[in-house]
Motif scaffolding. Structure first.
Motif, PDB file in Angstrom:
ATOM      1  N   GLU A  95       0.818  -1.225   0.000  1.00 37.53           N
ATOM      2  CA  GLU A  95       0.000   0.000   0.000  1.00 37.53           C
ATOM      3  C   GLU A  95       0.846   1.268   0.000  1.00 37.53           C
ATOM      4  O   GLU A  95       0.538   2.231  -0.700  1.00 37.53           O
ATOM      5  N   THR A 143       0.890   4.169  -2.778  1.00 36.89           N
ATOM      6  CA  THR A 143       0.669   5.588  -2.466  1.00 36.89           C
ATOM      7  C   THR A 143       1.743   6.466  -3.111  1.00 36.89           C
ATOM      8  O   THR A 143       1.443   7.476  -3.761  1.00 36.89           O
ATOM      9  N   ARG A 180       1.302   6.553  -6.974  1.00 29.24           N
ATOM     10  CA  ARG A 180       0.160   7.351  -7.441  1.00 29.24           C
ATOM     11  C   ARG A 180       0.328   8.835  -7.162  1.00 29.24           C
ATOM     12  O   ARG A 180       0.083   9.684  -8.006  1.00 29.24           O
ATOM     13  N   VAL A 181       0.773   9.184  -5.942  1.00 32.26           N
ATOM     14  CA  VAL A 181       0.780  10.595  -5.540  1.00 32.26           C
ATOM     15  C   VAL A 181       1.997  11.329  -6.097  1.00 32.26           C
ATOM     16  O   VAL A 181       1.908  12.493  -6.508  1.00 32.26           O
ATOM     17  N   GLN A 185      -1.575  14.360   1.264  1.00 30.70           N
ATOM     18  CA  GLN A 185      -2.208  13.120   0.798  1.00 30.70           C
ATOM     19  C   GLN A 185      -1.408  11.891   1.240  1.00 30.70           C
ATOM     20  O   GLN A 185      -1.991  10.864   1.633  1.00 30.70           O
ATOM     21  N   ILE A 186      -0.084  11.991   1.174  1.00 25.73           N
ATOM     22  CA  ILE A 186       0.759  10.882   1.635  1.00 25.73           C
ATOM     23  C   ILE A 186       0.505  10.615   3.120  1.00 25.73           C
ATOM     24  O   ILE A 186       0.353   9.466   3.545  1.00 25.73           O
ATOM     25  N   GLU A 226      -2.924   8.910   3.535  1.00 26.07           N
ATOM     26  CA  GLU A 226      -3.009   7.524   3.057  1.00 26.07           C
ATOM     27  C   GLU A 226      -2.210   6.561   3.932  1.00 26.07           C
ATOM     28  O   GLU A 226      -2.671   5.455   4.233  1.00 26.07           O
ATOM     29  N   THR A 279      -3.595   3.410   6.002  1.00 29.21           N
ATOM     30  CA  THR A 279      -3.062   2.039   5.851  1.00 29.21           C
ATOM     31  C   THR A 279      -2.766   1.426   7.213  1.00 29.21           C
ATOM     32  O   THR A 279      -3.167   0.286   7.492  1.00 29.21           O
TER      33      THR A 279
END
Lengths: 67, 67, 67, 67, 67, 67
Positions: free
Chosen positions: A23, A27, A30-31, E19-20, E23, E27
């Motif tokens: 995961e 992340t 994608r980011v 965002q990191i 996320e 997780t």
């Protein structure tokens, strides 16, 4: 070129660690557009008596409350 | 006053670790003029299931390819 | 799959940092057989007032002695 | 929101580690006003053959001198 | 009680970093049941000349290839 | 041979950092018998937007509550 260090207590299962690696790699891909083959993730499982929280080792902390 | 942390997987022999310590200390002494008695080098040997690369634990990665 | 973190004070020049990266990568390749394209080395240049040695910040330490 | 990592060699007793955690948490609370329940302290006990000092592993260093 | 250190080069935007953080916290909450208010994530943005890869600083590496 | 890394947000004053260095060095000397001239303490002052807590960057967290 990310390097990620995840430190947890107590230990996790092999399946949990594989999922965390998958995961977090996803992340960062994608980011930030990071290549998975340049992404390294190291998980350190720390003994509870070596992790201090609120001024006491975690096992003592957990003996008096619920995480 | 350097501090160096070397993280590897899998484990190395005692002789390999002594050589790594000697060579990195020498590099920092020659290139930066650092005193060896103020140079600390810590080697962490990480279990393969705790090191993620390309989205999977290293032992799974190595089962499918050659390092 | 090595990850190396080199922490120094004070700052180094670009050429010194490139040489440190080249030499440590070479050490890990020769001694442990590690692939350079899986070897990451991160250099942190720490401000002298943020590095404590012998109980005082490094700039205060250096004001009273020679490194 | 402090995070503190203490790396030592050789290992310490449980009581010593609890005292280190209590004192460092107190220092950060008094000096910086940090909340203990947001202060995490992780102690890593490093094997002597993995800690290099003055160009050699610590156990070899200690065999020739007194710490 | 997780602590996560994410090291990247080059810098990311504020939105990407938020965002990191969101996320990775999610997780660790889903996979390990960790409380977000005990989960700390620190992002270090490393200058390209300080990150060595394949034996050279990252900016030199990227000048000769595509990441 | 201790190495201590203290990570905080936001920044501290020079005087606060000197006091933290002095106190942690004293703790390790009293509790573990460590020599101050082999004790290194590095303080990293982390930007609030780079420190995630409770799933959000610290500056966003603090905008909604009191630390």
């Amino acid at each position: 070129m990310p390097y990620v260090n995840v430190r947890i207590t107590p230990a996790a299962t092999r399946e949990q660690k594989a999922q965390i690696i998958a995961e977090i790699t996803d992340t960062l891909s994608r980011v930030l557009g990071k290549r998975p083959d340049q992404t390294h993730i190291v998980i350190d499982e720390v003994d509870e008596q070596n992790w201090g929280f609120a001024g006491v080792p975690t096992d003592m902390y957990r003996a008096g409350t619920r995480e």
